[in-house]
Design a protein around this motif. Structure first.
Motif, PDB file in Angstrom:
ATOM      1  N   UNK A 112       0.818  -1.215   0.000  1.00 47.45           N
ATOM      2  CA  UNK A 112       0.000   0.000   0.000  1.00 47.45           C
ATOM      3  C   UNK A 112       0.851   1.264   0.000  1.00 47.45           C
ATOM      4  N   UNK A 113       2.181   1.098   0.126  1.00 48.72           N
ATOM      5  CA  UNK A 113       3.055   2.265   0.251  1.00 48.72           C
ATOM      6  C   UNK A 113       3.972   2.365  -0.959  1.00 48.72           C
ATOM      7  N   UNK A 114       3.706   3.294  -1.844  1.00 46.56           N
ATOM      8  CA  UNK A 114       4.535   3.410  -3.048  1.00 46.56           C
ATOM      9  C   UNK A 114       6.009   3.616  -2.696  1.00 46.56           C
ATOM     10  N   UNK A 115       6.875   2.864  -3.334  1.00 45.61           N
ATOM     11  CA  UNK A 115       8.315   3.055  -3.151  1.00 45.61           C
ATOM     12  C   UNK A 115       8.899   2.384  -1.932  1.00 45.61           C
ATOM     13  N   UNK A 116       8.076   1.693  -1.142  1.00 44.23           N
ATOM     14  CA  UNK A 116       8.557   1.148   0.130  1.00 44.23           C
ATOM     15  C   UNK A 116       9.791   0.268  -0.068  1.00 44.23           C
ATOM     16  N   UNK A 117       9.658  -0.711  -0.981  1.00 44.49           N
ATOM     17  CA  UNK A 117      10.751  -1.689  -1.137  1.00 44.49           C
ATOM     18  C   UNK A 117      12.050  -1.034  -1.580  1.00 44.49           C
ATOM     19  N   UNK A 118      11.934   0.000  -2.380  1.00 44.68           N
ATOM     20  CA  UNK A 118      13.144   0.647  -2.874  1.00 44.68           C
ATOM     21  C   UNK A 118      13.765   1.576  -1.838  1.00 44.68           C
ATOM     22  N   UNK A 119      12.903   2.243  -1.132  1.00 42.44           N
ATOM     23  CA  UNK A 119      13.414   3.329  -0.280  1.00 42.44           C
ATOM     24  C   UNK A 119      13.786   2.897   1.131  1.00 42.44           C
ATOM     25  N   UNK A 120      13.067   1.905   1.673  1.00 39.15           N
ATOM     26  CA  UNK A 120      13.282   1.587   3.091  1.00 39.15           C
ATOM     27  C   UNK A 120      14.482   0.662   3.264  1.00 39.15           C
ATOM     28  N   UNK A 121      15.413   1.109   4.073  1.00 38.68           N
ATOM     29  CA  UNK A 121      16.649   0.352   4.279  1.00 38.68           C
ATOM     30  C   UNK A 121      16.489  -0.698   5.367  1.00 38.68           C
ATOM     31  N   UNK A 122      15.628  -0.447   6.328  1.00 39.39           N
ATOM     32  CA  UNK A 122      15.464  -1.371   7.457  1.00 39.39           C
ATOM     33  C   UNK A 122      14.082  -1.190   8.071  1.00 39.39           C
ATOM     34  N   UNK A 123      13.415  -2.341   8.324  1.00 42.29           N
ATOM     35  CA  UNK A 123      12.216  -2.338   9.170  1.00 42.29           C
ATOM     36  C   UNK A 123      12.535  -3.217  10.365  1.00 42.29           C
ATOM     37  N   UNK A 124      12.595  -2.608  11.524  1.00 42.03           N
ATOM     38  CA  UNK A 124      12.910  -3.339  12.756  1.00 42.03           C
ATOM     39  C   UNK A 124      11.649  -3.401  13.613  1.00 42.03           C
ATOM     40  N   UNK A 125      11.244  -4.612  13.973  1.00 40.81           N
ATOM     41  CA  UNK A 125      10.053  -4.801  14.809  1.00 40.81           C
ATOM     42  C   UNK A 125      10.445  -5.663  16.000  1.00 40.81           C
ATOM     43  N   UNK A 126      10.030  -5.268  17.199  1.00 45.88           N
ATOM     44  CA  UNK A 126      10.375  -6.064  18.383  1.00 45.88           C
ATOM     45  C   UNK A 126       9.238  -6.071  19.388  1.00 45.88           C
ATOM     46  N   UNK A 127       9.269  -7.080  20.231  1.00 46.06           N
ATOM     47  CA  UNK A 127       8.328  -7.230  21.345  1.00 46.06           C
ATOM     48  C   UNK A 127       9.050  -7.898  22.506  1.00 46.06           C
ATOM     49  N   UNK A 128       8.450  -7.789  23.685  1.00 39.34           N
ATOM     50  CA  UNK A 128       8.867  -8.634  24.787  1.00 39.34           C
ATOM     51  C   UNK A 128       8.179  -9.985  24.661  1.00 39.34           C
ATOM     52  N   UNK A 129       8.865 -11.030  25.096  1.00 41.61           N
ATOM     53  CA  UNK A 129       8.290 -12.375  24.898  1.00 41.61           C
ATOM     54  C   UNK A 129       6.936 -12.508  25.588  1.00 41.61           C
ATOM     55  N   UNK A 147       7.627 -10.097   5.128  1.00 39.45           N
ATOM     56  CA  UNK A 147       8.303  -8.907   4.608  1.00 39.45           C
ATOM     57  C   UNK A 147       9.673  -9.263   4.046  1.00 39.45           C
ATOM     58  N   UNK A 148      10.372 -10.085   4.784  1.00 38.42           N
ATOM     59  CA  UNK A 148      11.705 -10.498   4.358  1.00 38.42           C
ATOM     60  C   UNK A 148      11.614 -11.251   3.036  1.00 38.42           C
ATOM     61  N   UNK A 149      10.633 -12.168   2.984  1.00 37.35           N
ATOM     62  CA  UNK A 149      10.440 -12.947   1.751  1.00 37.35           C
ATOM     63  C   UNK A 149      10.103 -12.038   0.580  1.00 37.35           C
ATOM     64  N   UNK A 150       9.439 -10.914   0.890  1.00 36.89           N
ATOM     65  CA  UNK A 150       9.065  -9.968  -0.169  1.00 36.89           C
ATOM     66  C   UNK A 150      10.208  -9.023  -0.533  1.00 36.89           C
ATOM     67  N   UNK A 151      11.367  -9.231   0.084  1.00 36.12           N
ATOM     68  CA  UNK A 151      12.537  -8.456  -0.324  1.00 36.12           C
ATOM     69  C   UNK A 151      12.823  -7.229   0.515  1.00 36.12           C
ATOM     70  N   UNK A 152      12.150  -7.104   1.670  1.00 40.53           N
ATOM     71  CA  UNK A 152      12.412  -5.970   2.557  1.00 40.53           C
ATOM     72  C   UNK A 152      13.422  -6.397   3.615  1.00 40.53           C
ATOM     73  N   UNK A 153      14.340  -5.510   3.980  1.00 45.54           N
ATOM     74  CA  UNK A 153      15.304  -5.795   5.058  1.00 45.54           C
ATOM     75  C   UNK A 153      14.571  -5.714   6.386  1.00 45.54           C
ATOM     76  N   UNK A 154      13.947  -6.831   6.759  1.00 45.26           N
ATOM     77  CA  UNK A 154      13.055  -6.883   7.910  1.00 45.26           C
ATOM     78  C   UNK A 154      13.725  -7.682   9.027  1.00 45.26           C
ATOM     79  N   UNK A 155      13.811  -7.078  10.202  1.00 45.87           N
ATOM     80  CA  UNK A 155      14.435  -7.751  11.347  1.00 45.87           C
ATOM     81  C   UNK A 155      13.425  -7.815  12.480  1.00 45.87           C
TER      82      UNK A 155
END
Lengths: 395, 395
Positions: free
Chosen positions: A316-333, A359-367
């Motif tokens: 839904x976000x134009x340019x996301x894959x090209x522009x975003x260098x890192x998506x970092x998502x975290x939680x407490x267990x 996200x990672x499978x879709x080519x985004x640097x997702x951690x």
């Protein structure tokens, strides 16, 4: 942070357990009598204390009081009730060990809410609350060490949109300013609901985490900017709640006022590749509302206990894959226990781990990172910053 | 600051009146019902309040308490006793108007000492105390205005002599760092007994005072360094008291560690002509112990409610007349009431005004300032900084 915040956060993964949950031991283990003053006590104060198992012991002087209670220690059951000792003081120990890390608390003395005079205060729940620290097994990463230290700088910047001079804190890494032509990336880092711009340095030790990472060569040196997210007018649980939160005043201040001020007055690299936005809890919610719509401003995004990104978000976000260098998502267990919960609208919440993998499978640097044994609380966020910082501004 | 501090300060001029003295009106004046929340309240808190005459009104929720008292409002008579209102809250108004400016206070709830949950906290009396602000008629000089603002920077510097990483706050003036070759003078500014390195910025608004003076062209831009004076191990009134205070650990840290660190990491002019030392109360006592013996380090000296310099002091200090560019001495007018008092050894205390005049006659650039209508309290020191700053680093 009350657990209701996470529960209501539309983007959040699941119902978080009660704040500072205690874990009942499966078998009766004697409480070790090796209590020491909490590291967050006021100078010279002996109480509150913490033992090697993570129990907290409180001692309050109020000789004529009828009842004294601590809002911590019996997750979900209202806290630790203190009893009057022979010397007239009120003493009590948490029923079980507390989660490692930082916890807010307050006292109820004869029906009134007060802070513990022994403890330092930290801004949370829209007030300055008492704080206690249960030493974590990995506390070394945010310890004050004999390494070069950066600064935490209070700036006051003009904000025409709000008609005020607003405050932010700026972490500058060791050596900043020594050479006039060295420029640094910038992370804009937001607190959660009930907190303010003091939280990440005071409760989060963000500066010490960065000093240590930089000293070990694990993180690039960068600037961190922390300002108030204007979140506290929204009362989670009240009618409307977060659904009625208007991001625009904060977004205007951030994009039109704070970022230009920082780029004007600090030695920054003023482009999206060298600018990140992240936040904890409601600060993550804000980050998700602002950053994907402004990918020419922010090139990296972090949500710490503050929602996830799915493939739908990316598409839904134009340019996301090209522009975003890192998506970092975290939680407490503990926030992820019990699997998928229901979202406020009755539908299923997204599984953050599956989201990150997709996200990672879709080519985004997702951690994706999970803090072991912690809930919706600051040790989760200290560890998340410690995991995220080394990944930033590498691409 | 309790008045006992000033009373015991050997170099001080006179017995100061009780902290936050109230002035009984000579005729019965009705209390104006125009109370507004104090400017130092926590966000959204309605109490404590202050009216246009300087009365303070307190409201505390503690429905089951037996007695609630505020340590402010009846100078010398133990404070303001609150009474239980129909709605179960405890309410009370100071018997008379308080001095203009900032006051520390705390509550006594059923015999226990707590802070007012409505007020922000400030470090004084070796604990974080509640604070209240009585608007001063001249409050404009420390107001937050739409002018260029300097920064207040937290630094952590290595201190081998104490085996710690120590904290200081550094005020840098607007525009600092924009041009790499501009260098600034430095004022080392000390807090009083019971306080710490947060006092001058939090209670004192030193940064706002400087921002405003610089914006008006009244002061040269300079750096201010504020660190902990290690004063709180000495309990005024205890056996030995200040007489047993050992200046050496602080002096070693200041001269051998902090000053070299500041000169290494900030754009300073590292000579005595461009370095000053000043302090309030016990910080003035420290200044007088250190600066005259180190005139190759400090070229200007300020004692704010912290003693005086006499001609004997000057004559006993080789090079004083040649090297010292400014001696600034100030008091609150209430500190000087009653004329000469007795020093702890039974002898007469020096008259600070006569001392300052004698210094001037002897050829020293001696300036004496009296803050009207204030005692041993922060409005005296805000005004003193406001008077002193324009005089510094001119010679």
């Amino acid at each position: 942070m009350k657990h209701i915040v996470a529960a209501l956060l539309a983007a959040s993964a699941t119902i978080s357990p009660a704040f500072a949950q205690t874990t009942a031991a499966p078998v009766a283990v004697p409480v070790a009598e090796d209590f020491k003053p909490s590291s967050l006590n006021q100078p010279g104060q002996q109480y509150p204390q913490v033992n090697s198992q993570g129990y907290a012991r409180f001692r309050i002087v109020a000789p004529d009081a009828k009842a004294v209670k601590v809002s911590l220690g019996l997750g979900g059951r209202g806290g630790t009730v203190l009893n009057k000792a022979i010397d007239g003081t009120w003493v009590g120990t948490s029923e079980g060990p507390l989660d490692e890390g930082f916890h807010y608390y307050h006292l109820t003395v004869d029906g009134g809410m007060f802070n513990d005079p022994g403890a330092l205060n930290f801004y949370g729940s829209t007030r300055w609350e008492s704080g206690i620290e249960i030493p974590a097994h990995d506390a070394d990463f945010y310890a004050l060490k004999d390494v070069p230290h950066g600064r935490v700088e209070q700036i006051l910047f003009p904000s025409p949109s709000t008609g005020t001079q607003r405050r932010a804190f700026v972490y500058t890494p060791p050596g900043y300013g020594k050479t006039p032509h060295t420029r640094y990336p910038v992370l804009y880092l937001q607190h959660g609901w009930g907190e303010d711009e003091t939280a990440w340095a005071n409760q989060g030790h963000a500066n010490l985490i960065m000093d240590n990472l930089i000293a070990e060569g694990k993180s690039l040196p960068f600037i961190i900017v922390m300002t108030y997210g204007m979140t506290n007018d929204v009362k989670p649980g009240s009618p409307g709640g977060l659904a009625s939160f208007d991001i625009r005043p904060f977004q205007t201040m951030l994009l039109n006022e704070l970022i230009p001020y920082v780029d004007r007055t600090y030695q920054t690299v003023a482009d999206a590749r060298h600018r990140a936005m992240a936040g904890l809890s409601m600060g993550g919610f804000e980050t998700k509302l602002i950053a994907p719509k402004h990918l020419d401003t922010f090139g990296s995004i972090g949500l710490l206990s503050g929602g996830t990104f799915g493939v739908d978000d990316v598409n839904a976000t134009p340019g996301f894959k090209d522009k975003v260098k890192l998506v970092f998502v975290s939680f407490g267990s503990r926030e992820l226990e019990g699997g998928r919960a229901r979202a406020p609208d009755g539908g299923p919440r997204p599984d953050p781990r599956a989201n990150a993998a997709a996200l990672k499978a879709a080519g985004v640097n997702s951690v994706f990172y999970v803090s072991p044994g912690t809930a919706h609380e600051f040790l989760t966020w200290r560890r998340s910053l410690h995991e995220m910082a080394p990944l930033l501004f590498r691409g």
